[in-house]
Design a protein around this motif. Structure first.
Motif, PDB file in Angstrom:
ATOM      1  N   TYR A 128       1.445   3.886   5.575  1.00  0.00           N
ATOM      2  CA  TYR A 128       0.496   4.942   5.249  1.00  0.00           C
ATOM      3  C   TYR A 128       1.381   6.012   6.447  1.00  0.00           C
ATOM      4  N   THR A 129       1.486   6.999   6.488  1.00  0.00           N
ATOM      5  CA  THR A 129       2.397   8.505   7.088  1.00  0.00           C
ATOM      6  C   THR A 129       1.064   9.271   7.228  1.00  0.00           C
ATOM      7  N   ARG A 130       1.999  10.031   8.416  1.00  0.00           N
ATOM      8  CA  ARG A 130       0.985  10.930   8.700  1.00  0.00           C
ATOM      9  C   ARG A 130       1.743  12.470   8.694  1.00  0.00           C
ATOM     10  N   ASN A 131       2.640  12.443   8.118  1.00  0.00           N
ATOM     11  CA  ASN A 131       3.441  13.708   8.293  1.00  0.00           C
ATOM     12  C   ASN A 131       3.888  14.689   6.681  1.00  0.00           C
ATOM     13  N   GLY A 132       2.840  13.425   5.293  1.00  0.00           N
ATOM     14  CA  GLY A 132       3.543  14.551   4.338  1.00  0.00           C
ATOM     15  C   GLY A 132       4.021  13.370   3.777  1.00  0.00           C
ATOM     16  N   THR A 133       4.499  13.021   4.286  1.00  0.00           N
ATOM     17  CA  THR A 133       5.696  11.775   3.476  1.00  0.00           C
ATOM     18  C   THR A 133       5.212  10.537   2.767  1.00  0.00           C
ATOM     19  N   ILE A 134       6.088  10.782   1.993  1.00  0.00           N
ATOM     20  CA  ILE A 134       5.829   8.869   0.838  1.00  0.00           C
ATOM     21  C   ILE A 134       5.426   7.965   1.762  1.00  0.00           C
ATOM     22  N   PRO A 135       4.891   7.029   1.694  1.00  0.00           N
ATOM     23  CA  PRO A 135       5.044   5.765   2.670  1.00  0.00           C
ATOM     24  C   PRO A 135       5.890   4.942   1.754  1.00  0.00           C
ATOM     25  N   THR A 136       6.057   3.870   2.304  1.00  0.00           N
ATOM     26  CA  THR A 136       6.606   2.535   2.083  1.00  0.00           C
ATOM     27  C   THR A 136       6.788   1.551   2.263  1.00  0.00           C
ATOM     28  N   ASN A 137       7.407   0.597   2.552  1.00  0.00           N
ATOM     29  CA  ASN A 137       6.880  -1.185   2.970  1.00  0.00           C
ATOM     30  C   ASN A 137       7.246  -1.187   4.287  1.00  0.00           C
TER      31      ASN A 137
ATOM     32  N   LYS B 248       2.595  -6.496  -5.447  1.00  0.00           N
ATOM     33  CA  LYS B 248       1.961  -4.910  -5.659  1.00  0.00           C
ATOM     34  C   LYS B 248       1.614  -4.198  -5.170  1.00  0.00           C
ATOM     35  N   GLN B 249       1.945  -3.101  -5.716  1.00  0.00           N
ATOM     36  CA  GLN B 249       1.174  -1.612  -5.235  1.00  0.00           C
ATOM     37  C   GLN B 249       0.321  -0.723  -5.644  1.00  0.00           C
ATOM     38  N   SER B 250      -0.425  -0.169  -4.803  1.00  0.00           N
ATOM     39  CA  SER B 250      -1.254   0.984  -5.779  1.00  0.00           C
ATOM     40  C   SER B 250      -0.212   1.848  -6.060  1.00  0.00           C
ATOM     41  N   THR B 251      -1.249   3.503  -6.570  1.00  0.00           N
ATOM     42  CA  THR B 251      -1.317   4.675  -6.645  1.00  0.00           C
ATOM     43  C   THR B 251      -1.342   4.832  -4.584  1.00  0.00           C
ATOM     44  N   LEU B 252      -0.216   5.514  -4.814  1.00  0.00           N
ATOM     45  CA  LEU B 252      -0.463   6.334  -3.312  1.00  0.00           C
ATOM     46  C   LEU B 252      -2.118   7.598  -3.055  1.00  0.00           C
ATOM     47  N   LEU B 253      -3.136   7.326  -2.048  1.00  0.00           N
ATOM     48  CA  LEU B 253      -3.916   7.983  -1.251  1.00  0.00           C
ATOM     49  C   LEU B 253      -3.455   9.476  -0.679  1.00  0.00           C
ATOM     50  N   PHE B 254      -3.473  10.064  -1.145  1.00  0.00           N
ATOM     51  CA  PHE B 254      -3.579  11.104   0.173  1.00  0.00           C
ATOM     52  C   PHE B 254      -5.097  11.830   0.478  1.00  0.00           C
ATOM     53  N   TYR B 255      -4.569  12.076   1.802  1.00  0.00           N
ATOM     54  CA  TYR B 255      -6.406  12.459   2.834  1.00  0.00           C
ATOM     55  C   TYR B 255      -5.793  13.469   3.698  1.00  0.00           C
TER      56      TYR B 255
ATOM     57  N   GLN C  63      -1.929  15.039   7.619  1.00  0.00           N
ATOM     58  CA  GLN C  63      -1.471  14.786   6.373  1.00  0.00           C
ATOM     59  C   GLN C  63      -1.323  13.029   6.147  1.00  0.00           C
ATOM     60  N   VAL C  64      -2.513  12.405   5.601  1.00  0.00           N
ATOM     61  CA  VAL C  64      -2.154  11.418   5.485  1.00  0.00           C
ATOM     62  C   VAL C  64      -1.822  10.584   4.077  1.00  0.00           C
ATOM     63  N   LYS C  65      -1.036   9.984   3.719  1.00  0.00           N
ATOM     64  CA  LYS C  65      -0.890   9.147   2.779  1.00  0.00           C
ATOM     65  C   LYS C  65      -0.424   7.892   3.101  1.00  0.00           C
ATOM     66  N   THR C  66      -1.228   7.431   2.185  1.00  0.00           N
ATOM     67  CA  THR C  66      -1.323   5.677   2.048  1.00  0.00           C
ATOM     68  C   THR C  66      -1.207   4.646   0.960  1.00  0.00           C
ATOM     69  N   ILE C  67      -0.654   3.387   0.644  1.00  0.00           N
ATOM     70  CA  ILE C  67      -0.840   2.509  -0.106  1.00  0.00           C
ATOM     71  C   ILE C  67      -1.232   0.977   0.505  1.00  0.00           C
ATOM     72  N   LEU C  68      -1.729   0.065  -0.505  1.00  0.00           N
ATOM     73  CA  LEU C  68      -1.601  -1.236  -0.518  1.00  0.00           C
ATOM     74  C   LEU C  68      -0.910  -1.630  -1.033  1.00  0.00           C
ATOM     75  N   GLU C  69      -0.264  -2.873  -0.393  1.00  0.00           N
ATOM     76  CA  GLU C  69       0.723  -3.614  -0.514  1.00  0.00           C
ATOM     77  C   GLU C  69       0.035  -5.246  -0.956  1.00  0.00           C
ATOM     78  N   ASP C  70      -0.498  -5.776  -2.300  1.00  0.00           N
ATOM     79  CA  ASP C  70      -1.211  -6.861  -1.640  1.00  0.00           C
ATOM     80  C   ASP C  70       0.160  -8.485  -1.949  1.00  0.00           C
ATOM     81  N   THR C  71      -0.811  -9.344  -1.281  1.00  0.00           N
ATOM     82  CA  THR C  71       0.228 -10.715  -1.244  1.00  0.00           C
ATOM     83  C   THR C  71       1.088 -10.682  -2.592  1.00  0.00           C
TER      84      THR C  71
END
Length: 421
Positions: A312-321, A350-357, A339-347
């Motif tokens: 996740y990031t807290r500044n609106g930027t796109i998160p990476t691994n 595979k990454q989820s779509t981006l979630l913004f909150y 501005q929280v942006k977050t993704i889930l990368e599974d084992t």
């Protein structure tokens, strides 16, 4: 509907210390209802509601396996119907019912179903069978794989291994012969164990791992070890010969419960009912609001629907691994500007779509009190303006009886809580 059951349970049972049982963490088989007309008393249905809530919070979905009292089961649809009636009672009578009665909408128990056999390949891998009748109650059976492979088989119904016979040419069989077989391709990928007998039901299987067609849907193909008609449902109900007949590949999603069976075309032998639910769903993340916004801050929790790493990031930027890592067991505190942006990368990476909150911003109107001081100045009485809102505010005022919103004599007190005039 997945969210609906969760919300029903939340409205009944928002506080409980009951810990979820481990059986709800990873569900591998569906259960129907074998508790029709059973009474479930308040203390018990509140505990069950709490377990459903916790399963949803942990896994992003409700359990398909819902165990009631005396180790009986209740299907997903029947659980919704049960809790809808409990919520209706609560809002009609302003209290919870002392008990509820399970009503089975379909009255089907799927606990005897078998998990669907599935080939371990990404492309379809099948072994087709054809047979011709010979004199003296004999038959010639031909096994035809969809790709080059080694086929191991037995003739007496036992499970084949690599130590058993290798298929090289058509087999002569009889009415009582029970062939069990499977294929192994050059990549050491295998079909499930398949079965053939003249008067035996077919093994109906999934021909490869369901392939993702977009972010939420998968394509799934079925085949049988004996020419058959396949009937299926995807809504959790028990399939019958009145259900949809399989003709083309199916499209399923992460919540589809596929159930199917087959009937051989020549001798009408019926297979078991097979069950399949995607065990490798598309990863996604969910934000849970642990608190309302207070003093422009909020506590949240970010969870994933499967094992993996939440970035996740807290500044609106796109998160990476390489971004910050969130532990789903911990809370995150943020203000209304974060501005929280977050993704889930599974084992499997595979990454989820981006979630913004971003926490909702509640703007409170200023609450102003104008009070007089006890003393007089040389020119008149001293006044005090007090702002009772939570934030420091700009206070606009006039002293000539004009409207401060429109007057050209408006004065301003900047960023104040209290001001003397």
């Amino acid at each position: 509907m997945n969210d609906f059951l969760y919300l029903m349970c939340k409205s009944l049972n928002q506080t409980s210390s009951v810990i979820i049982d481990k059986q709800y963490t990873h569900i591998t088989s569906a259960m129907g209802t074998n508790s029709d007309n059973t009474k479930i008393y308040k203390s018990e249905y509140l505990i069950l509601a709490n377990e459903i809530i916790k399963c949803y919070n942990i896994n992003g979905r409700n359990p398909q396996r819902i165990i009631t009292i005396d180790n009986q089961t209740m299907s997903f649809d029947d659980a919704i119907y049960f809790y809808v009636r409990a919520v209706a009672w609560k809002y009609n009578y302003n209290r919870l019912p002392n008990y509820g009665t399970v009503i089975a909408l379909y009255n089907n128990d799927y606990s005897e179903e078998e998990n669907a056999p599935i080939t371990t390949t990404t492309q379809s891998f099948t072994i087709n069978t054809t047979y011709t009748k010979l004199p003296d109650e004999k038959y010639e059976l031909t096994l035809t794989p969809s790709e080059t492979c080694t086929i191991y088989y037995t003739r007496n119904g036992t499970t084949p291994t690599t130590k058993d016979k290798i298929y090289t040419s058509p087999l002569t069989i009889y009415n009582s012969t029970w062939i069990q077989y499977y294929g192994v391709n050059k990549n050491n990928q295998k079909t499930p164990i398949l079965s053939f007998g003249i008067y035996r039901p077919a093994t109906t299987y999934i021909t490869n791992k369901p392939q993702l067609t977009n972010n939420y849907e998968y394509k799934l193909t079925l085949a049988s070890s004996h020419e058959s008609k396949i009937y299926y449902t995807i809504n959790g109900t028990k399939p019958t010969t009145k259900s949809t007949q399989y003709t083309n590949p199916l499209t399923i999603n992460n919540y589809t419960i596929l159930q199917y069976f087959s009937i051989t075309k020549d001798n009408n032998k019926i297979s078991p009912i097979y069950y399949y639910k995607n065990e490798n769903p598309t990863p996604y993340v969910t934000v849970i609001n642990n608190t309302e916004v207070r003093n422009n801050t909020q506590s949240i929790q970010i969870i994933g629907n499967k094992p993996g790493t939440i970035y996740y990031t807290r500044n609106g930027t796109i998160p990476t691994n390489k971004s910050l890592i969130h532990n789903p067991k911990n809370n995150m505190t943020l203000n209304v500007k974060t501005q929280v942006k977050t993704i889930l990368e599974d084992t499997n990476k595979k990454q989820s779509t981006l979630l913004f909150y971003q926490a909702p911003q509640y703007i409170e109107p200023a609450i102003i009190l104008l009070s007089s001081w006890w003393h007089w100045t040389g020119e008149g009485q001293a006044l005090q303006i007090v702002d009772f809102s939570r934030e420091y505010s700009n206070v606009y005022f006039t002293t000539d009886n004009s409207n401060p919103k429109t007057s050209n004599t408006t004065k301003i007190g900047k960023n104040v809580k209290q001001m003397d005039i």
